[in-house]
Design a protein around this motif. Structure first.
Motif, short mmCIF file in Angstrom:
data_model
loop_
_atom_site.label_atom_id
_atom_site.label_comp_id
_atom_site.label_asym_id
_atom_site.label_seq_id
_atom_site.Cartn_x
_atom_site.Cartn_y
_atom_site.Cartn_z
N ARG A 285 -0.48 41.50 -17.99
CA ARG A 285 0.89 41.54 -18.48
C ARG A 285 1.88 41.18 -17.37
NH1 ARG A 285 -0.87 41.52 -22.81
NH2 ARG A 285 -0.49 42.88 -24.60
N ARG A 385 -2.62 38.33 -29.81
CA ARG A 385 -3.72 37.68 -29.07
C ARG A 385 -3.18 36.52 -28.22
NH1 ARG A 385 -6.42 38.76 -33.98
NH2 ARG A 385 -6.05 36.64 -34.76
N ASP A 388 -1.74 38.04 -25.19
CA ASP A 388 -2.82 38.52 -24.31
C ASP A 388 -3.46 37.35 -23.52
OD1 ASP A 388 -2.51 41.12 -25.09
OD2 ASP A 388 -4.11 41.07 -26.59
N GLU A 389 -3.52 36.20 -24.15
CA GLU A 389 -4.21 35.05 -23.54
C GLU A 389 -3.26 34.16 -22.73
OE1 GLU A 389 -5.88 33.23 -26.96
OE2 GLU A 389 -7.31 34.89 -27.34
#
Length: 390
Positions: A285, A385, A388-389
């Motif tokens: 993050r 997602r 996150d990626e």
């Protein structure tokens, strides 16, 4: 798009709220709505009206078997004080003597009385003040409770606290957990996180009451765990900070809005106010070492808490009235007095929470779409997602 509107007058039969755009399948907690309405009625410095009204929402449409059905939601909040006003403000034409109509011809400085009367060509401010009254915010709070329940499904929560009343001000930052706790504390008189500061705030309210005056203040609303990417930089009216500012400024008696440390930043150097960015590899993050931007950069949420403050002027109805002019005779008189509060900062913050929730929920639905809660959740999880990626 999430849309809402309200109807009703302060001393009319009821207040109404209509909410459209909620996805089907959202579980609706009616007691949570009524708790929000109760929170709006509390606070040190409220007047006699709150002893009459015990606000509760009755849902008439859009919810069946405890869940939204994708249709507009309609709800009603009864005005108990209507019993004392139904002969004064009947819907039907009346032949009652004019003396019984409780006309208001001595407009209050700072209220909508005079400007509204001139706008609609009334030589009686009664019909203006009935709608301009902050009693209308009860309907907003009920509508906002639906938005809060939608946002909570995705981890976003909203709370508020009082930063200032009169000259007494909280001189430290408050943590999310402190704000959340005091926001839910129905026994807290002014919802300030610091007990000593709260006592000073109460003293300010007492001074105003003794003098027949009113007192304003500042409240802060925090939206916690807001996803990155709500709002847009692409057009002026898509900027979420602008939309939030408009929403909060629409609350009666709010005369200024601050996002993050905006006021302090205006008198600082850039090196002192920007939130430096780092990357947490373990959490995958991006982080900011501070949150002076209030969770918004370029009109877009950045993943930090959204923090916005409302500056509430002292309300316009004073027991010790100010000078004004009779709208009919044009002679100088004392302003009219309507039963009123003398401090409404905690109530203003609950109305502000509702407006922030409605704007954030609308931005959330614009970002993720979906006619049902299940579809909305699929879209949200797909975007999560992506983050996150990234």
């Amino acid at each position: 798009m999430l849309r809402f509107c309200t109807a009703g007058e302060s001393h009319g039969q009821a207040l109404l709220a209509f909410v459209s755009g909620l996805p089907a399948g959202l579980a609706v907690d009616v007691e949570l709505i009524n708790r929000e309405l109760h929170r709006r009625q509390l606070g040190y410095g409220r007047g006699g009206r709150q002893k009459i009204e015990k606000d509760r929402a009755d849902i008439f449409a859009g919810v069946r078997h405890g869940r939204t059905i994708g249709a507009p939601v309609a709800l009603r909040i009864e005005n108990r004080d209507w019993a004392n006003w139904q002969k004064i403000l009947p819907v039907e034409a009346t032949s009652a003597p004019e003396a019984e109509s409780r006309k208001l011809v001595a407009p209050r400085p700072g209220h909508a009385d005079l400007a509204g009367s001139q706008k609609f060509n009334f030589h009686d401010a009664r019909f203006v003040l009935e709608r301009a009254s902050a009693r209308e915010t009860a309907a907003r709070v009920a509508a906002g409770a639906f938005a809060k329940q939608l946002l909570k499904q995705f981890g976003t929560e909203i709370a508020s606290h009082t930063i200032q009343v009169g000259h007494a001000r909280l001189e430290r930052s408050a943590t999310w957990h402190e704000i959340q706790a005091v926001s839910e504390d129905l026994e807290s008189p002014l919802r300030c996180v610091d007990a000593q500061t709260q006592e000073k705030m109460k003293a300010e309210v007492d001074v105003a009451l003794k003098a027949g005056d009113t007192v304003g203040g500042v409240f802060e609303i925090v939206a916690h765990n807001v996803p990155v990417g709500l709002g847009s930089h692409a057009q002026w009216d898509e900027k979420l900070d602008g939309r939030l500012a408009q929403a909060l400024m629409s609350v009666q008696a709010v005369k200024a809005v601050e996002i993050g440390s905006g006021v302090l930043a205006a008198g600082s150097y850039g090196s002192e106010v920007q939130d430096e960015i780092s990357y947490d590899k373990a959490a995958a993050r991006f982080r900011r070492g501070s949150n002076r931007a209030g969770g918004l950069e370029g009109g877009i949420t950045n993943g930090e808490d959204v923090a916005i403050r409302g500056y509430l002027k002292p309300i316009s109805t004073l027991r010790k009235p100010l000078g004004t002019v009779d709208m009919v005779t044009k002679e100088p008189v004392q302003a009219a007095y309507e039963r009123s509060d003398w401090c409404v900062v905690p109530a203003g913050s609950v109305a502000g929470e509702a407006m922030v929730a409605l704007v954030l929920a609308d931005a959330f639905l614009q970002k993720f779409g979906g006619d049902s809660l299940a579809e909305l959740r699929r879209n949200f999880e797909s975007y999560a997602r992506q983050i996150d990626e990234f």
